[in-house]
Design an enzyme around this catalytic site. Structure first.
Site, mmCIF file in Angstrom:
data_model
loop_
_atom_site.group_PDB
_atom_site.id
_atom_site.type_symbol
_atom_site.label_atom_id
_atom_site.label_comp_id
_atom_site.label_asym_id
_atom_site.label_seq_id
_atom_site.Cartn_x
_atom_site.Cartn_y
_atom_site.Cartn_z
ATOM 1 N N ARG A 1 -35.325 38.141 -1.477
ATOM 2 C CA ARG A 1 -35.715 38.034 -2.883
ATOM 3 C C ARG A 1 -34.652 37.293 -3.673
ATOM 4 O O ARG A 1 -33.460 37.525 -3.497
ATOM 5 C CB ARG A 1 -35.886 39.443 -3.483
ATOM 6 C CG ARG A 1 -36.994 40.210 -2.802
ATOM 7 C CD ARG A 1 -37.208 41.571 -3.426
ATOM 8 N NE ARG A 1 -38.215 42.300 -2.658
ATOM 9 C CZ ARG A 1 -38.600 43.539 -2.901
ATOM 10 N NH1 ARG A 1 -38.061 44.198 -3.925
ATOM 11 N NH2 ARG A 1 -39.510 44.120 -2.157
ATOM 12 N N ARG B 1 -28.326 45.568 -4.707
ATOM 13 C CA ARG B 1 -29.273 44.494 -4.979
ATOM 14 C C ARG B 1 -28.820 43.235 -4.263
ATOM 15 O O ARG B 1 -27.903 42.552 -4.701
ATOM 16 C CB ARG B 1 -29.351 44.260 -6.489
ATOM 17 C CG ARG B 1 -30.550 43.452 -6.950
ATOM 18 C CD ARG B 1 -30.634 43.410 -8.465
ATOM 19 N NE ARG B 1 -30.795 44.748 -9.027
ATOM 20 C CZ ARG B 1 -31.972 45.345 -9.214
ATOM 21 N NH1 ARG B 1 -33.080 44.718 -8.909
ATOM 22 N NH2 ARG B 1 -32.037 46.552 -9.719
ATOM 23 N N GLU C 1 -33.495 54.206 -7.123
ATOM 24 C CA GLU C 1 -34.720 53.947 -6.360
ATOM 25 C C GLU C 1 -34.398 53.587 -4.908
ATOM 26 O O GLU C 1 -33.558 52.739 -4.633
ATOM 27 C CB GLU C 1 -35.472 52.784 -7.017
ATOM 28 C CG GLU C 1 -36.734 52.415 -6.260
ATOM 29 C CD GLU C 1 -37.427 51.170 -6.833
ATOM 30 O OE1 GLU C 1 -37.121 50.811 -7.979
ATOM 31 O OE2 GLU C 1 -38.249 50.597 -6.114
ATOM 32 N N SER D 1 -40.693 52.998 -2.958
ATOM 33 C CA SER D 1 -41.716 52.838 -3.973
ATOM 34 C C SER D 1 -43.050 52.766 -3.256
ATOM 35 O O SER D 1 -43.241 51.923 -2.387
ATOM 36 C CB SER D 1 -41.437 51.548 -4.737
ATOM 37 O OG SER D 1 -42.342 51.406 -5.797
ATOM 38 N N ARG E 1 -30.091 50.703 1.268
ATOM 39 C CA ARG E 1 -29.841 51.741 0.264
ATOM 40 C C ARG E 1 -29.725 53.117 0.925
ATOM 41 O O ARG E 1 -29.035 53.997 0.415
ATOM 42 C CB ARG E 1 -30.939 51.748 -0.801
ATOM 43 C CG ARG E 1 -30.844 50.539 -1.717
ATOM 44 C CD ARG E 1 -31.769 50.624 -2.909
ATOM 45 N NE ARG E 1 -31.690 49.375 -3.688
ATOM 46 C CZ ARG E 1 -32.372 49.146 -4.800
ATOM 47 N NH1 ARG E 1 -33.180 50.073 -5.280
ATOM 48 N NH2 ARG E 1 -32.242 47.993 -5.440
#
Length: 414
Positions: A261, A276, A348, A351, A388
Site C-alpha cells: 500500500r 504502517r 487495529e 478488520s 502488527r
RNA sequence: CGGGGGAUGGCUGAGUGGUCGAAAGCGGCGGUCUUGAAAACCGUUGAGGGUAACACCUCCCAGGGUUCGAAUCCCUGUCCCCCGGCCA
C-alpha cells in the site's frame, strides 16, 4: 456498486442511509435521473435494432424472390443512422452512469451506528485483561532495537521509507505466525489458498479499490497489473464472472499474502516503527455466501480472528465501526484492536467486513437458486495483520530487561 | 522475447456471409420402465437486459471495421497451446 434499481425504486431510504456516510443526496438524484434517461434511450435503440433485424431478413427474402430492393435499401440505410446515433448516446450515458455509480460507497447496515470518525465507533466487548507491568513497558521499536529483530534502516536502503527487514527471532516468529494462523483458520473450516500477489484492473474494480483509490496502489509499469493491497482482492476475484452452485456456498477461504500500500493519505502518521508499512504480511479470510448466510458467517469470521488473538494471549477489544469510519465497500465492519502496552493504546490488528452484494455486483459473482441467478454476498477479514501481531507479542510479552517471551501457542512453530 | 497454431454453451466439438443462440456427443435435471438401481427410451438444459406474462434486444475471447445482414471476412489487443531462446 450500489444497485441502481434500488435507487430508482427506493430513493428515500437509500438516500437516507447513504447520508450517514456523507454521500450527497444530489449526486444520488443525478444518478437516478441518468439511469432513467439511459433506460429510455436503450428502449428506443432496441426498437430500432428490432426493426433492422426485421428488414434484414426481408432483404434476403426479397433477393431470393428477385424483387425490387431500392425502397427497402433506403429505409435500412436511414434506420442504420438512427441506430448509430442512439448507440453513441447510450454509450455516453452508460459511461457517465458507471463513473458516478462506481464512486458511491456501500449502504450501511441498519445496525451500524451513526458517526463520522473512529471516535464514534462502538466498543462491543473486551477480551483478556491487559497485564500489569511492574516497570514501564517499552514501545516495539525500542524492543526491536534491543533484540535486533527489525532492521528499519536497511529496509529503507533496499527500497524506501516505510520498508523494513526482519531479522533473527523476528523473522522466524513472523513465519511461525503465518503458519499458525493458517492452521488455525483451517481448523475453523477455511480452505487454504495460495494466490497471485499481483492483480489486474478488472479484479481491483471488482473489489472496489479501482477506480477511486488508484493512488493507494503500486502499479506495475507497462502492465495492467498492480501489487495487491490485500489478499481480499485475489481471493474474492477467484470467482469473478462466475455463477456458483448454491450448494457450494458458503465458500470460506484463507490465504497468506504480503500486502502493498502506498499509504498516500497517511503522511506523518505512525512514521516510527512497523505499524504502517508499504509492505506487510497478512493472513486473510474471505467468504462467499448466499444472502441468507452472510450474517452468520460474518460472526464466525469475527470469532475466528478474536479467538486467534485470545489463543496468543493478546488482550483486545471488538469495535463496531460507525457509518463514517467504514471502508468504501463495507456494509458493516467490526475491527479488532489489540492492546499495545508500550503505546498504552488499543490499535487495529484486524478488520472484518460484510460487503453484502456490493462487490459481487461489481465482480459479477452469482449463484444459482432455483433457476434464478442471484448476487452472492462477499465478506473479508484479516485473520490478523502479521507484522502488527509480532509487535503486539513484543510489547505484551516483554520482560524488564527487554527480552521477549514466546507465546505458548507458537512454541511448536519455532 | 522470436516462429507457428488456436479461442464456440457445464465439457468435447461442428459450423467460413442470411431463417444460427448455434449440430452432435457427454454431463445435469424431469419422466417412462424397474422392488430399487443400471441400461434403454422420451422430454428438458447458456448468460444479461426487458415484460404482469409474451414480444423484443444483446452476447460465439475483447475492442474496432466491412456488409442490408457477421460465430463466419478484415484490423488491433488479450489469453491458451506447440517449437526455439531465457530462466526458478
Amino acid at each position: 456498486m450500489v444497485d441502481l434499481r434500488q435507487i430508482e425504486k427506493d430513493f428515500e431510504s437509500v438516500s437516507a442511509s447513504l447520508k450517514r456516510r456523507g454521500v450527497d443526496e444530489k449526486s444520488l438524484e443525478r444518478l437516478k435521473v441518468l439511469f432513467e434517461e439511459k433506460k429510455g434511450v436503450q428502449k428506443r435503440l432496441e426498437a430500432a435494432q428490432a426493426e433492422q433485424n426485421r428488414m434484414s431478413r426481408l432483404f434476403g427474402q426479397y433477393k431470393r424472390e428477385g424483387r425490387d430492393l431500392s425502397q427497402l435499401q433506403r429505409e435500412v440505410a436511414e434506420n442504420k443512422e438512427r441506430i448509430a446515433a442512439l448507440n453513441e448516446e447510450l454509450r455516453l450515458l452508460e459511461e457517465r452512469l458507471l463513473e458516478l455509480a462506481s464512486a458511491i460507497p456501500n449502504i450501511p447496515d441498519p445496525d451500524v451506528p451513526d458517526g463520522e470518525s473512529e471516535e464514534e465507533n462502538l466498543e462491543l466487548e473486551r477480551i483478556l485483561e491487559p497485564r500489569e507491568f511492574p516497570f514501564t513497558p517499552k514501545e516495539h521499536w525500542e524492543l526491536a532495537e534491543i533484540n535486533g529483530w527489525i532492521d528499519f534502516e536497511r529496509g529503507v536502503k533496499i527500497a524506501k521509507s516505510r520498508f523494513s527487514a526482519l531479522r533473527y527471532e523476528g523473522a522466524r516468529i513472523e513465519r511461525a505466525l503465518i503458519n499458525y494462523m493458517l492452521d488455525f483458520n483451517r481448523s475453523r473450516g477455511f480452505e487454504e489458498v495460495c494466490v497471485p500477489f499481483m492483480a489486474n484492473s478488472e479484479s481491483l474494480f471488482g473489489t472496489g479499490q479501482l477506480p477511486k483509490f488508484a493512488d493507494d496502489l503500486f502499479k506495475i509499469e507497462g502492465e495492467d497489473l498492480y501489487m495487491i493491497p490485500t489478499a481480499e482482492v485475489p481471493l474474492t476475484n477467484l470467482f469473478r464472472d462466475e455463477i456458483l452452485k448454491a450448494e457450494d456456498l458458503p465458500i470460506r477461504l484463507t490465504s497468506y499474502t504480503p500486502c502493498f500500500r502506498k499509504e498516500a493519505g497517511s503522511a506523518g502518521r505512525d512514521t516510527r516503527g512497523m505499524i504502517r508499512q508499504h509492505q506487510f504480511d497478512k493472513v486473510e479470510l474471505v467468504s462467499i455466501t448466499t444472502g441468507a448466510q452472510s450474517d452468520e458467517i460474518f460472526e464466525e469470521m469475527v470469532s475466528c480472528a478474536s479467538d486467534l488473538l485470545t489463543s496468543l494471549g493478546l488482550p483486545h477489544r471488538k469495535m463496531l465501526l460507525c457509518a463514517g469510519d467504514m471502508g468504501f465497500s463495507a456494509a458493516k465492519t467490526v475491527d479488532l484492536e489489540v492492546w499495545l502496552p508500550g503505546q498504552g493504546k488499543y490499535r487495529e490488528i484486524s478488520s472484518i467486513s460484510n460487503t453484502r452484494d456490493f462487490q459481487a455486483r461489481r465482480a459479477k459473482i452469482r449463484y444459482k437458486e432455483e433457476k434464478r441467478n442471484r448476487l452472492a454476498n462477499t465478506l473479508n477479514g484479516s485473520s490478523l495483520a502479521v507484522g502488527r501481531t509480532l509487535i503486539a507479542i513484543m510489547e505484551n510479552y516483554q520482560q524488564e530487561d527487554g527480552s521477549i517471551l514466546i507465546p505458548e501457542a507458537l512454541r511448536d512453530y519455532l
